[in-house]
Write an enzyme that holds these catalytic residues in place. Structure first.
Site, PDB file in Angstrom:
ATOM      1  N   HIS A 199      -7.771  -4.979  -7.604  1.00 41.05           N
ATOM      2  CA  HIS A 199      -7.538  -4.251  -6.345  1.00 41.05           C
ATOM      3  C   HIS A 199      -8.827  -4.214  -5.523  1.00 41.05           C
ATOM      4  CE1 HIS A 199      -4.809  -1.615  -4.118  1.00 41.05           C
ATOM      5  NE2 HIS A 199      -5.809  -0.783  -3.891  1.00 41.05           N
ATOM      6  N   ARG A 222       0.794  -1.226   0.000  1.00 40.99           N
ATOM      7  CA  ARG A 222       0.000   0.000   0.000  1.00 40.99           C
ATOM      8  C   ARG A 222       0.829   1.280   0.000  1.00 40.99           C
ATOM      9  NH1 ARG A 222      -5.116  -0.780   4.179  1.00 40.99           N
ATOM     10  NH2 ARG A 222      -5.810  -2.803   3.456  1.00 40.99           N
ATOM     11  N   TYR A 274     -19.225  11.107 -13.873  1.00 43.37           N
ATOM     12  CA  TYR A 274     -19.232  12.304 -14.721  1.00 43.37           C
ATOM     13  C   TYR A 274     -17.905  12.532 -15.447  1.00 43.37           C
ATOM     14  CZ  TYR A 274     -23.385  13.475 -11.967  1.00 43.37           C
ATOM     15  OH  TYR A 274     -24.611  13.449 -11.361  1.00 43.37           O
TER      16      TYR A 274
END
Length: 739
Positions: free
Chosen positions: A78, A32, A122
């Site tokens: 993931h 990570r 969007y």
């Protein structure tokens, strides 16, 4: 039951917790938080780019909805939250966050004012050329692949990394017990350092740093560190970079001007920066500034209006640099995963060496892969050539034999692949022209095979090839391009620049009031010092003075100490103020003897109640800390009682015994510290008051009917340390001169 008991294992809780927490910590570090030194990517970024590549979102294709990309990433590679994945994706598209964006975004991806991106449904995205270069070679067995979390797909362990992404885009992350924070750099300069290291692997860190110069932030700015400081940071892998905003003055005509800030430090939120400046304006902490406006569009344009045309722009900006994020620090910590996935802090040379080592491995793997492909193709082409030489027999075998493949392999010593390829040939391939093309392709591939074998056999040639690839990347993304030009400049500034108090605080008249109980406050304006000030029931006025908010206020206590406080620091308002002991370390048994405004060049006579004193100049009355500055040494039971500004050439002292002595000021020595000399000798009692005056003006005191002035000094004139004569008739019974 017995079988279950055999499966139970007794372990210590502390040991088990330690083991499991260590596993969690390493998972956080590797999967990570820390980037891989080879490609500069964390797993989430690597999976994002790979998923976009699988969706064929290359720079020449159209955009796809970010929701589609995020869905593929969390569904295939993931398994984490979509918000985190989308946030990472947006950052890769922000040209104010990433020096060389990896994602080409269409829509609202956030801005430098700190506004959030639009929802992923969007926005649209595709890969940039820089990202394509980072993944160049994935189809050529350049890196290892591993199974995804569900085993249904595969993903690259690391990207081939044709570009030095770690240094070019930097990285930031916090793991368990460690963190990383790497600034972005200029690709062209990093490539120069890589080429230098290829030419001479023994090159020291200093020449490499002179090539790289320092960070190159996407928001520009000016790095004001000295070269030695930058060198130390890159040598140790840890350090700080000081970044200042870039500004210029804009002439408005008629002597007027305004300051335009065109670049701000990296990771500074513009809206919060302007809010901070506006707050300082409202609090009157930048009196030289009249207004601040944000006229930014795509470029940064922050307008600072000075109070008037006489304001020094450099002085104003120097104050703003100290008060706001127009100057900030970037803490560098080059903590990364090396090629063995071991976290460690690297120097700049080690980072460059790891990248070159990776590129060497990628080159060898791609060359071997290409060699295998060429060998396979040459095998087929040689079979085709045999077929053309024996075309009629081949056709006969195919038409007449039941097992044509086996017969051909035996007749012409063909391999299985060659025979299968001949059987799969189309009739149109039997043209004479096709035979010519096959011979040409065979010759070209044979030549390429020879080059690849020579490359794999010679390390010098491989390094030359790596250098050639680096030069090509430098040409594509170098300083000649709009993306590659250096944005952050360098400059050295003097840290010892003194900013006058008038710049820090707006100059306003105040009246400072100190009570007998030690409470201090101020009121705006110069109010009459004899007016009725309000105090607590058991308190009263000790002293009051006129000052300015920019003045240094000097306090002298009964223990022989001087203290300093700023006029702007004294609490104002209608209350009773605050205890003076909260501002200075005044002893519990000590009290303030005098309070006055500091004046450069002034000299003072200080004296104890026993009649000893000396002269001190202004250089020795300024304290550096709230502990004060000890000046006068005292005997047991003795206190300092007087601090008089020297305004004349004569001194008049009067004791508790009403004996008055006048002598010349020059008889008192100037000292930096000590107990002083005897001013007047007493058999009983001590010093009651002191007055300093000019010989031709005489000393003054209150007498019934008005103020008396004694200019005939002969009766009391003497020398220091004498007893003196009785005070004149009518001298006040409290033994005090006129103030």
């Amino acid at each position: 039951m017995a079988e279950q008991e055999q499966k139970i294992k007794t372990v210590g809780l502390a040991e088990e917790l330690s083991t499991r927490y260590l596993s969690y910590a390493m998972s956080t570090i590797v999967d990570r938080a820390l980037p891989d030194v080879r490609d500069g990517l964390k797993p989430v970024h690597r999976r994002l780019l790979f998923a976009m590549r699988q969706l064929h979102l290359d720079p020449k294709s159209g955009f796809k909805k970010c929701a589609r990309v995020v869905g593929d990433v969390i569904g295939k590679y993931h398994p984490h939250g979509d918000t985190a994945v989308y946030g990472a994706m947006c950052r890769l598209a922000q040209d104010f966050s990433v020096r060389y964006p990896l994602v080409d975004g269409q829509g609202n991806f956030g801005n430098i004012d700190g506004d959030n991106p639009a929802a992923m449904r969007y926005t649209e995205a595709r890969l940039t050329e820089f990202a394509i270069a980072l993944m160049d070679g994935l189809n050529d067995d350049a890196v290892d692949f591993r199974d995804t979390y569900d085993g249904e797909e595969s993903e690259p362990v690391v990207m081939p990394g044709a570009v030095p992404n770690l240094l070019c885009n930097g990285s930031a992350g916090i793991a368990v017990g460690m963190a990383t924070n790497i600034p972005p750099h200029n690709l062209s300069e990093v490539c120069d350092a890589l080429l230098m290291l290829i030419d001479n692997p023994e090159t020291g860190i200093e020449p490499l740093v002179r090539k790289i110069k320092g960070p190159d932030f996407p928001t520009g700015g000016i790095i004001i560190d000295k070269f030695q400081s930058i060198l130390d940071a890159y040598t140790q892998g840890r350090g700080n970079f000081r970044i200042r905003a870039k500004w210029e003055t804009e002439d408005l005509g008629m002597g007027q001007y305004q300051i335009i800030v065109t670049e701000i430090p990296y990771q500074v939120v513009k809206s919060k920066l302007i809010e901070k400046i506006a707050a300082l304006l409202q609090e009157k902490k930048v009196p030289l500034l009249a207004d601040v406006r944000d006229e930014s569009a795509h470029d940064i344009r922050i307008v600072l209006e000075p109070k008037n045309r006489n304001v020094d722009a450099k002085l104003l900006m120097e104050h703003l640099f100290r008060q706001t994020e127009l100057e900030s620090r970037f803490p560098m910590n080059m903590n990364v995963l090396d090629s063995d996935l071991v976290p460690r802090v690297m120097s700049i040379k080690e980072v460059l060496q790891e990248f070159l080592k990776h590129r060497q491995i990628v080159l060898q793997r791609r060359s071997n892969y290409r060699l295998q492909k060429i060998n396979a193709r040459l095998e087929i082409l040689s079979g085709y050539l045999i077929a053309y030489l024996n075309l009629d027999e081949i056709i006969r075998i195919i038409r007449e034999e039941d097992d044509a493949k086996t017969v051909m392999m035996k007749a012409f010593s063909l391999t299985d692949n060659q025979a299968e390829a001949i059987l799969n040939m189309k009739l149109r391939s039997l043209r004479k022209l096709e035979e010519t093309e096959i011979k040409r392709e065979f010759d070209e591939l044979s030549a390429e095979k020879g080059d690849l074998e020579a490359l794999l056999a010679d390390e010098t040639k491989r390094w030359a090839k790596v250098a050639e690839e680096i030069k090509a990347i430098r040409e594509k993304f170098g300083k000649k391009t709009a993306l590659g030009r250096r944005r952050t400049d360098f400059a050295e500034v003097d840290d010892d620049i003194e900013v006058p108090m008038e710049v820090l605080v707006e100059k306003e008249p105040i009246t400072i009031i100190l009570s007998q109980k030690g409470w201090i406050r101020c009121t705006k304006g110069h109010n009459p010092l004899d007016e009725e000030f309000k105090f607590k029931d058991d308190d009263a006025l000790l002293m009051a003075i006129h000052a300015q908010t920019t003045d240094k206020i000097v306090l002298f206590d009964t223990n022989g100490k001087f203290f300093n406080i700023m006029g702007s620091e004294i609490p104002s308002g209608r209350g009773f103020g605050q205890p003076l002991r909260l501002m200075i370390d005044l002893g519990n048994s000590d009290n303030i003897t005098d309070m006055f405004v500091f004046e450069p060049g002034a000299r003072y006579l200080i004296a104890s109640d026993s009649g000893r004193g000396f002269v001190i100049d202004e250089n020795h009355i300024l304290a550096q800390t709230r502990n004060g500055r000890k000046i006068m040494n005292l005997a047991d039971g003795e206190i300092t009682a007087f601090c008089k500004k020297i305004t004349g050439d004569m001194v008049a002292t009067i004791g508790d015994n009403r004996k008055l002595l006048v002598f010349k000021m020059e008889e008192i020595p100037t000292m930096a510290r000590g107990r002083g000399v005897t001013l007047q000798k007493y058999k009983d009692g001590g010093l009651s008051d002191i007055q300093i005056f000019n010989e031709n003006e005489g000393f003054r005191y209150n007498r019934s009917g008005g103020i008396a002035v004694e200019t005939d000094l002969l009766a009391w004139l003497g020398h220091r340390a004498q007893v003196g004569k009785l005070a004149p008739f009518g001298f006040p019974k409290n033994n005090k001169f006129l103030k």
